[in-house]
Design an enzyme around this catalytic site. Sequence first.
Site, PDB file in Angstrom:
ATOM      1  N   GLU A  43      49.094  31.195  29.261  1.00 14.46           N
ATOM      2  CA  GLU A  43      50.016  30.868  30.352  1.00 14.46           C
ATOM      3  C   GLU A  43      51.192  31.833  30.425  1.00 14.46           C
ATOM      4  O   GLU A  43      52.192  31.647  29.744  1.00 14.46           O
ATOM      5  CB  GLU A  43      50.549  29.425  30.197  1.00 14.46           C
ATOM      6  N   LYS A  54      46.395  30.256  32.917  1.00 17.39           N
ATOM      7  CA  LYS A  54      47.280  29.312  33.616  1.00 17.39           C
ATOM      8  C   LYS A  54      48.463  30.078  34.186  1.00 17.39           C
ATOM      9  O   LYS A  54      49.474  30.275  33.507  1.00 17.39           O
ATOM     10  CB  LYS A  54      47.752  28.223  32.637  1.00 17.39           C
TER      11      LYS A  54
END
Length: 339
Positions: A177, A219
């Site tokens: 992420e 992500k």
Amino acid sequence: MSEFEMEEIALQLVATSKGILAADESTGTIKKRLESINVECTEETRRDYRELLFTSEGISDYISGVILYDETLRQSSKDGQRLAEILSAQGIIPGIKVDMGAKGLAYSEGELITEGLDGLRERLAEYHDLGARFAKWRAVISIGNGVPSQYCIETNAHALARYAALCQEANIVPIVEPEVLMDGSHSIDECYAVTETVLKTVFDELYKQRVVLEQMLLKPNMVISGKECLAQADTEEVAAKTLYCFEQTVPAAVPGIVFLSGGQSESQATENLNTLNETGSHPWEISYSFGRALQSSALKAWGGKKENVAAAQAAFIQRARLTSVARDGKYSPDMESTS
Ligand code: 13P
């Protein structure tokens, strides 16, 4: 677990009509959320709130996996059942946030570096024993006055790749992420430029550190106007620029892209997710790993009161259902009022 099983888990997390619930707020962040509804933040209130979410009837129709915080992975429900088991029993995969938060980056005022690599190999082995099958590490990149620096992007990308390699070694699917924040008055094109550089740098590091792309999920943020930007891009522009940016940077071997909501409202995040899924064909599944955009209405409806649990669960399921419809590209904003 074999490599094949790790690939299977990555694919299950982005199965049709399903996505991830991010319920891994650190103790500091969940305190802010609970205080926003005038609820004192204690181990018990944190447990009650998360138990409410995980026991909402029908959750497994829309949620493939839940990212937990360390405390929650170890916690039991009021009736003594482990929360992670409540999820697994419904076919929902438990995940774990493993970073230790973003701290000031030395020699670069205002920029952050995510910590948590020391002892990570040992922590991952324990998390696997506790039932976690995927993990999350969040790097934070800001846009503003002369930032981000290449130094900040590279150090964060290097740490993300070290984390991802350690996860795969422990048979845990890493969610990588790198979040470019929406905070600020920057334009969507500035967000595009930064997101492109960040993703190129991250995938370069993942390659150098031998991370298996089929066994991870990305992500990212959507490519979107800064919150204070006066000319807000509409959903078509957000989807077009986001997809173009990812086509330039994200290898087709990555099975799925699961977006964070990043401070967008529930309906805005849902609409953008829908437009992304409606637009053209793409080599990865496009799904969600929302925190606030799945929880805000439920948190408000609960207000910390026992008598509101059913209403809060209904609000959560309603939101999860609309997000799932958007993940399949079949949402329209008028469903907000009619459903
Ligand atoms: P938001 O969807 O609220 O941005 O949270 C997702 C998340 O897990 C951030 O790390």
